[in-house]
Design a protein around this motif. Structure first.
Motif, PDB file in Angstrom:
ATOM      1  N   GLU A   1      13.096  33.677  36.610  1.00 54.48           N
ATOM      2  CA  GLU A   1      12.482  34.719  37.417  1.00 54.48           C
ATOM      3  C   GLU A   1      13.478  35.872  37.592  1.00 54.48           C
ATOM      4  O   GLU A   1      14.679  35.651  37.740  1.00 54.48           O
ATOM      5  CB  GLU A   1      12.071  34.166  38.778  1.00 54.48           C
ATOM      6  CG  GLU A   1      10.973  33.111  38.707  1.00 54.48           C
ATOM      7  CD  GLU A   1      10.539  32.656  40.067  1.00 54.48           C
ATOM      8  OE1 GLU A   1      11.066  33.218  41.063  1.00 54.48           O
ATOM      9  OE2 GLU A   1       9.687  31.762  40.155  1.00 54.48           O
ATOM     10  N   VAL A   2      12.962  37.075  37.581  1.00 54.24           N
ATOM     11  CA  VAL A   2      13.807  38.256  37.723  1.00 54.24           C
ATOM     12  C   VAL A   2      13.549  38.912  39.064  1.00 54.24           C
ATOM     13  O   VAL A   2      12.493  38.736  39.678  1.00 54.24           O
ATOM     14  CB  VAL A   2      13.552  39.258  36.574  1.00 54.24           C
ATOM     15  CG1 VAL A   2      13.927  38.649  35.243  1.00 54.24           C
ATOM     16  CG2 VAL A   2      12.099  39.703  36.568  1.00 54.24           C
ATOM     17  N   SER A   3      14.540  39.658  39.516  1.00 54.71           N
ATOM     18  CA  SER A   3      14.425  40.402  40.763  1.00 54.71           C
ATOM     19  C   SER A   3      13.925  41.819  40.458  1.00 54.71           C
ATOM     20  O   SER A   3      14.488  42.512  39.606  1.00 54.71           O
ATOM     21  CB  SER A   3      15.792  40.460  41.456  1.00 54.71           C
ATOM     22  OG  SER A   3      15.772  41.358  42.540  1.00 54.71           O
ATOM     23  N   GLU A   4      12.883  42.212  41.155  1.00 56.19           N
ATOM     24  CA  GLU A   4      12.315  43.542  40.924  1.00 56.19           C
ATOM     25  C   GLU A   4      13.324  44.633  41.271  1.00 56.19           C
ATOM     26  O   GLU A   4      13.418  45.658  40.591  1.00 56.19           O
ATOM     27  CB  GLU A   4      11.041  43.715  41.753  1.00 56.19           C
ATOM     28  CG  GLU A   4       9.892  42.795  41.339  1.00 56.19           C
ATOM     29  CD  GLU A   4       9.410  43.084  39.931  1.00 56.19           C
ATOM     30  OE1 GLU A   4       9.579  44.235  39.480  1.00 56.19           O
ATOM     31  OE2 GLU A   4       8.869  42.174  39.289  1.00 56.19           O
ATOM     32  N   ALA A   5      14.104  44.417  42.338  1.00 53.09           N
ATOM     33  CA  ALA A   5      15.101  45.413  42.724  1.00 53.09           C
ATOM     34  C   ALA A   5      16.179  45.560  41.649  1.00 53.09           C
ATOM     35  O   ALA A   5      16.615  46.679  41.326  1.00 53.09           O
ATOM     36  CB  ALA A   5      15.737  45.026  44.054  1.00 53.09           C
ATOM     37  N   LYS A   6      16.591  44.424  41.067  1.00 50.57           N
ATOM     38  CA  LYS A   6      17.602  44.493  40.018  1.00 50.57           C
ATOM     39  C   LYS A   6      17.044  45.128  38.735  1.00 50.57           C
ATOM     40  O   LYS A   6      17.770  45.801  38.014  1.00 50.57           O
ATOM     41  CB  LYS A   6      18.124  43.082  39.714  1.00 50.57           C
ATOM     42  CG  LYS A   6      18.752  42.377  40.905  1.00 50.57           C
ATOM     43  CD  LYS A   6      20.091  42.981  41.235  1.00 50.57           C
ATOM     44  CE  LYS A   6      20.761  42.185  42.348  1.00 50.57           C
ATOM     45  NZ  LYS A   6      21.063  40.803  41.943  1.00 50.57           N
ATOM     46  N   ILE A   7      15.777  44.892  38.472  1.00 55.84           N
ATOM     47  CA  ILE A   7      15.156  45.511  37.300  1.00 55.84           C
ATOM     48  C   ILE A   7      15.179  47.026  37.434  1.00 55.84           C
ATOM     49  O   ILE A   7      15.438  47.761  36.461  1.00 55.84           O
ATOM     50  CB  ILE A   7      13.722  45.001  37.117  1.00 55.84           C
ATOM     51  CG1 ILE A   7      13.727  43.532  36.655  1.00 55.84           C
ATOM     52  CG2 ILE A   7      12.966  45.845  36.117  1.00 55.84           C
ATOM     53  CD1 ILE A   7      14.309  43.329  35.282  1.00 55.84           C
ATOM     54  N   LYS A   8      14.946  47.526  38.636  1.00 57.36           N
ATOM     55  CA  LYS A   8      14.990  48.973  38.865  1.00 57.36           C
ATOM     56  C   LYS A   8      16.403  49.509  38.673  1.00 57.36           C
ATOM     57  O   LYS A   8      16.609  50.578  38.091  1.00 57.36           O
ATOM     58  CB  LYS A   8      14.484  49.292  40.262  1.00 57.36           C
ATOM     59  CG  LYS A   8      12.994  49.038  40.451  1.00 57.36           C
ATOM     60  CD  LYS A   8      12.561  49.391  41.863  1.00 57.36           C
ATOM     61  CE  LYS A   8      11.065  49.135  42.052  1.00 57.36           C
ATOM     62  NZ  LYS A   8      10.625  49.450  43.440  1.00 57.36           N
ATOM     63  N   MET A   9      17.387  48.742  39.147  1.00 59.64           N
ATOM     64  CA  MET A   9      18.776  49.164  38.967  1.00 59.64           C
ATOM     65  C   MET A   9      19.135  49.194  37.487  1.00 59.64           C
ATOM     66  O   MET A   9      19.822  50.112  37.020  1.00 59.64           O
ATOM     67  CB  MET A   9      19.706  48.201  39.718  1.00 59.64           C
ATOM     68  CG  MET A   9      19.535  48.225  41.227  1.00 59.64           C
ATOM     69  SD  MET A   9      20.493  46.927  42.060  1.00 59.64           S
ATOM     70  CE  MET A   9      22.149  47.452  41.686  1.00 59.64           C
TER      71      MET A   9
END
Length: 237
Positions: free
Chosen positions: A89-97
């Motif tokens: 699972e990925v973090s949406e906040a980290k994907i934006k970064m």
């Protein structure tokens, strides 16, 4: 009456002999031509001491077992494919970064003096009033991991070096490293226990020396040094 009886007895062996000869001839004829198809297909029933015994021909092996036995050994010994590992699972906040790389969230704060907090793993976080001098990050992170380098200067003249390792996966925690450089001569760690003779013969350590000791000279560190000044380059004549 005796005459008629004698005639009957004389005729009986002859008729029996003829019948026996005919039977032998039939059996020979049957042996030449072989058993008929109908007789071969039927089971032979033999009565032995009052019990019925059925003489059955050998049955052919089932097709399935024959096909299994005839299968090449390579297919039997071939290992099964390993099960695919589940997707992380990925973090949406980290994907934006990650999508904004090499731009970082605090890039607008470069050169602005304010209250800063630098996180450290396994040690107390560093809180100070100071300025973010420069930061650097890679232009992309195809595998979901990247590093961020930062250098701060406090109002007291110290320098703080920060290295953050990011991951877009929710189950992986970010890593935080940080060190402080104090230029005061009384600061033993900053001078690396140099003796008086060493200090007299060579120049004292600067914050740039400490930065190189912390970040090294990897490609990202060189990007960070170019944003500060040309003093990190080795000048030769």
């Amino acid at each position: 009456m005796s005459t008629e009886r004698a005639e009957d007895l004389a005729e009986t062996p002859v008729s029996r002999g003829r019948q026996t000869a005919d039977d032998k001839q039939d059996s020979q004829t049957a042996g030449e031509h072989g058993p008929s198809d109908d007789a071969a297909c039927h089971e032979t029933t033999i009565v032995v001491r009052g019990e019925t015994v059925r003489d059955q021909g050998p049955k052919s092996a089932p097709k399935e077992s024959a096909s299994k036995d005839s299968a090449p050994k390579e297919n039997k010994d071939k290992p099964k494919d390993k099960e695919k590992s589940p997707r992380k699972e990925v973090s949406e906040a980290k994907i934006k970064m990650q999508s904004r790389l090499p731009v970082l969230d605090d890039d607008p704060d470069i050169g602005v003096q304010k209250e800063q907090v630098v996180v450290r793993d396994g040690k107390a976080d560093l809180a100070f009033t100071g300025t973010l001098l420069a930061s650097a990050a890679p232009s992309s992170a195809a595998k979901g991991h990247w590093q961020e380098y930062r250098i701060y200067e406090t109002t007291g003249g110290k320098h703080v070096f920060s290295k953050v390792t990011r991951s877009v996966f929710a189950e992986e925690q970010d890593g935080h490293e940080a060190e402080v450089f104090d230029p005061a001569p009384s600061s033993v760690p900053s001078q690396l226990l140099r003796g008086a003779r060493d200090l007299a013969r060579s120049r004292p350590l600067t914050w740039m020396d400490a930065a190189v000791a912390f970040f090294g000279y990897d490609p990202l560190a060189k990007v960070l040094y170019r944003k500060l000044s040309g003093q990190f380059e080795e000048h030769i004549s």
